[in-house]
Design a protein around this motif. Structure first.
Motif, PDB file in Angstrom:
ATOM      1  N   MET A  32      13.225  98.395  73.926  1.00 23.93           N
ATOM      2  CA  MET A  32      14.026  99.586  74.194  1.00 23.93           C
ATOM      3  C   MET A  32      14.451 100.241  72.880  1.00 23.93           C
ATOM      4  SD  MET A  32      17.636 100.089  76.043  1.00 23.93           S
ATOM      5  CE  MET A  32      17.584  98.637  77.045  1.00 23.93           C
ATOM      6  N   GLY A  33      14.290 101.545  72.771  1.00 20.16           N
ATOM      7  CA  GLY A  33      14.667 102.231  71.539  1.00 20.16           C
ATOM      8  C   GLY A  33      16.164 102.488  71.481  1.00 20.16           C
ATOM      9  N   ILE A  34      16.672 102.720  70.267  1.00 17.97           N
ATOM     10  CA  ILE A  34      18.127 102.900  70.153  1.00 17.97           C
ATOM     11  C   ILE A  34      18.602 104.232  70.742  1.00 17.97           C
ATOM     12  CG2 ILE A  34      18.508 101.366  68.174  1.00 17.97           C
ATOM     13  CD1 ILE A  34      18.321 103.823  66.360  1.00 17.97           C
ATOM     14  N   PHE A  35      17.664 105.157  70.944  1.00 20.93           N
ATOM     15  CA  PHE A  35      18.066 106.441  71.530  1.00 20.93           C
ATOM     16  C   PHE A  35      17.762 106.514  73.018  1.00 20.93           C
ATOM     17  CE2 PHE A  35      16.978 107.636  67.050  1.00 20.93           C
ATOM     18  CZ  PHE A  35      18.306 107.682  66.628  1.00 20.93           C
ATOM     19  N   ASP A  36      17.323 105.383  73.579  1.00 21.53           N
ATOM     20  CA  ASP A  36      16.898 105.383  74.981  1.00 21.53           C
ATOM     21  C   ASP A  36      18.033 105.686  75.953  1.00 21.53           C
ATOM     22  OD1 ASP A  36      14.337 105.021  74.413  1.00 21.53           O
ATOM     23  OD2 ASP A  36      14.118 103.017  75.318  1.00 21.53           O
ATOM     24  N   ARG A  62       4.495  97.519  71.477  1.00 18.93           N
ATOM     25  CA  ARG A  62       4.637  98.651  70.571  1.00 18.93           C
ATOM     26  C   ARG A  62       5.104  98.178  69.195  1.00 18.93           C
ATOM     27  NH1 ARG A  62       8.315 102.877  73.471  1.00 18.93           N
ATOM     28  NH2 ARG A  62       9.618 101.055  73.779  1.00 18.93           N
ATOM     29  N   GLN A 107       7.928 102.535  66.632  1.00 17.95           N
ATOM     30  CA  GLN A 107       7.883 103.056  67.998  1.00 17.95           C
ATOM     31  C   GLN A 107       9.034 102.516  68.814  1.00 17.95           C
ATOM     32  OE1 GLN A 107       3.838 101.847  68.925  1.00 17.95           O
ATOM     33  NE2 GLN A 107       3.405 103.957  69.528  1.00 17.95           N
ATOM     34  N   ARG A 108       9.312 101.203  68.585  1.00 15.58           N
ATOM     35  CA  ARG A 108      10.373 100.576  69.361  1.00 15.58           C
ATOM     36  C   ARG A 108      11.726 101.154  68.983  1.00 15.58           C
ATOM     37  NH1 ARG A 108      10.178  94.349  68.972  1.00 15.58           N
ATOM     38  NH2 ARG A 108       8.553  94.732  67.429  1.00 15.58           N
ATOM     39  N   LEU A 109      11.894 101.358  67.673  1.00 15.76           N
ATOM     40  CA  LEU A 109      13.154 101.863  67.150  1.00 15.76           C
ATOM     41  C   LEU A 109      13.476 103.251  67.711  1.00 15.76           C
ATOM     42  CD1 LEU A 109      15.190 100.652  65.285  1.00 15.76           C
ATOM     43  CD2 LEU A 109      14.104 101.838  63.368  1.00 15.76           C
ATOM     44  N   PHE A 110      12.441 104.080  67.776  1.00 17.22           N
ATOM     45  CA  PHE A 110      12.691 105.457  68.196  1.00 17.22           C
ATOM     46  C   PHE A 110      12.288 105.713  69.643  1.00 17.22           C
ATOM     47  CE2 PHE A 110      12.609 105.620  63.602  1.00 17.22           C
ATOM     48  CZ  PHE A 110      13.807 106.289  63.361  1.00 17.22           C
ATOM     49  N   GLY A 111      11.840 104.665  70.307  1.00 16.80           N
ATOM     50  CA  GLY A 111      11.495 104.787  71.727  1.00 16.80           C
ATOM     51  C   GLY A 111      10.369 105.759  71.987  1.00 16.80           C
ATOM     52  N   ALA A 112       9.499 105.946  70.962  1.00 16.23           N
ATOM     53  CA  ALA A 112       8.395 106.909  71.120  1.00 16.23           C
ATOM     54  C   ALA A 112       7.346 106.371  72.078  1.00 16.23           C
ATOM     55  CB  ALA A 112       7.752 107.175  69.764  1.00 16.23           C
TER      56      ALA A 112
END
Lengths: 270, 83
Positions: B1-5, A260, A264-269
């Motif tokens: 992994m996202g920061i809000f995960d 990703r 996308q990675r930052l917001f986990g979309a």
């Protein structure tokens, strides 16, 4: 030599018929002469998945009972000349299938020069499932990375090792796993068992991993084996499995989540 | 992994639970499946003999057949009641 391949699982709804249709089609695409047989007496479905439901005149039980010849009952695939379908009967009489009858049909297919016979097993461990696996040279055990499917697969592995012609003769049915509905993203998140986990629990080799995909439903809706869907990961994964069936050494794909971008990675979309 | 995960991380790790449960049940079912037919009768008769001398609970007798490379080991354990 004719190779008899059983596609089996124990548990229902894991993708046996989808797999039978795609493996048979994939082998035919590679120039093999293939017959695919629906052993699910009373619940015929392979014809729908193969898209030949309106051309079923005679079925497997008709051949066994001598109502017609095998040639009359084999339905030639519209897309591949080398591929033939033998439909299951819709009779409610489960005893219509006999060991002798099945053997006669398989022997006739062998004498007729078929290189592969794919036996699509019904769910469960009753007579139909037993007869589908009895004459097999190799087995593809379809399994979802989920507890009940894995446990049932182990029951089937036990039967393959004891209740088959090969087992009775002191040889082995070459048995491999095919994981379906595999969601690499959920595996990475620790929410789904991985290929390695399932392989470790069951202790047998993997023939292929089919990613979870909307293309499988789209293909069965249309009556086209999913292996023929263009631009589909599931189709490519089935094609890899067919390559491995024919002895090619192809690495596994689609077992890692797609890469990703930064946002996308930052917001986990998704 | 996202920061809000971390907000949706409650389902984490259930795969390892599944694997561990399956490992145990599959092993158990395999040993039952591969066990010779005489094992249940053997267990019952052993229990009868033992009971002539010590009053043990049926649950206290554990008979297990294990395969180690090339040979089989029949393991019998009896938990004697405390005095």
């Amino acid at each position: 030599m004719t190779e008899i391949i059983v596609v089996t699982s124990g548990k229902g709804g894991v993708g046996k018929t989808t797999t039978s249709a795609s493996l048979a089609t994939g082998l035919a695409k590679r120039g093999m002469r293939v017959a695919v047989i629906d052993f699910d007496i009373g619940l015929r479905n392979l014809d729908l998945v193969m898209g030949c439901e309106r051309r079923v005149v005679y079925d497997f039980v008709n051949v066994i009972q001598g109502d017609c010849t095998l040639k009359q009952a084999l339905i030639k695939d519209k897309r591949h000349d080398m591929l033939h379908v033998l439909a299951a009967s819709q009779t409610r009489d489960k005893d219509a299938l006999t060991k002798d009858g099945v053997q006669r049909v398989l022997d006739e297919l062998a004498a007729d020069g078929f290189s592969h016979v794919v036996c699509d097993s019904p769910a469960g461990i009753e007579k139909g499932a037993h007869l589908a696996m009895y004459f097999a040279d190799r087995a593809v055990v379809v399994v979802n990375p989920e507890v009940s499917s894995v446990r049932d697969s182990d029951r089937i592995l036990g039967l393959l090792a004891s209740k088959t012609r090969r087992a009775e003769n002191g040889t082995e049915v070459k048995t491999q796993l095919l994981l379906t509905r595999y969601n690499a993203k959920r595996v990475a998140a620790g929410e789904m068992m991985s290929v390695e986990d399932v392989q470790e629990i069951l202790g047998i080799d993997v023939l292929g991993v089919i990613p979870e995909s909307g293309d499988v439903l789209a293909a069965s809706n249309a009556g086209v084996p999913v292996i023929l869907q263009p631009d589909s990961d599931a189709a490519l994964a089935y094609d890899d499995a067919v390559a491995r069936l024919t002895g090619e050494n192809v690495p596994l794909r689609f077992t890692e989540p797609p890469k990703r971008g930064l946002l996308q990675r930052l917001f986990g979309a998704d | 992994m996202g920061i809000f995960d971390f907000l949706k991380s409650r389902n984490r790790g259930t795969a390892s639970v599944a694997k561990e449960r399956l490992r145990i049940i599959v092993q158990q079912e395999r040993s039952a499946r591969d066990a010779p037919d005489y094992l249940p009768t053997l267990k019952r008769e052993l229990l009868e003999v033992i009971r002539k001398y010590v009053n043990v609970d049926p649950e206290a007798v554990n008979v297990q057949l294990e395969r180690e490379d090339g040979h089989e080991v029949l393991e019998l354990s009896v938990a004697l009641p405390g005095r």
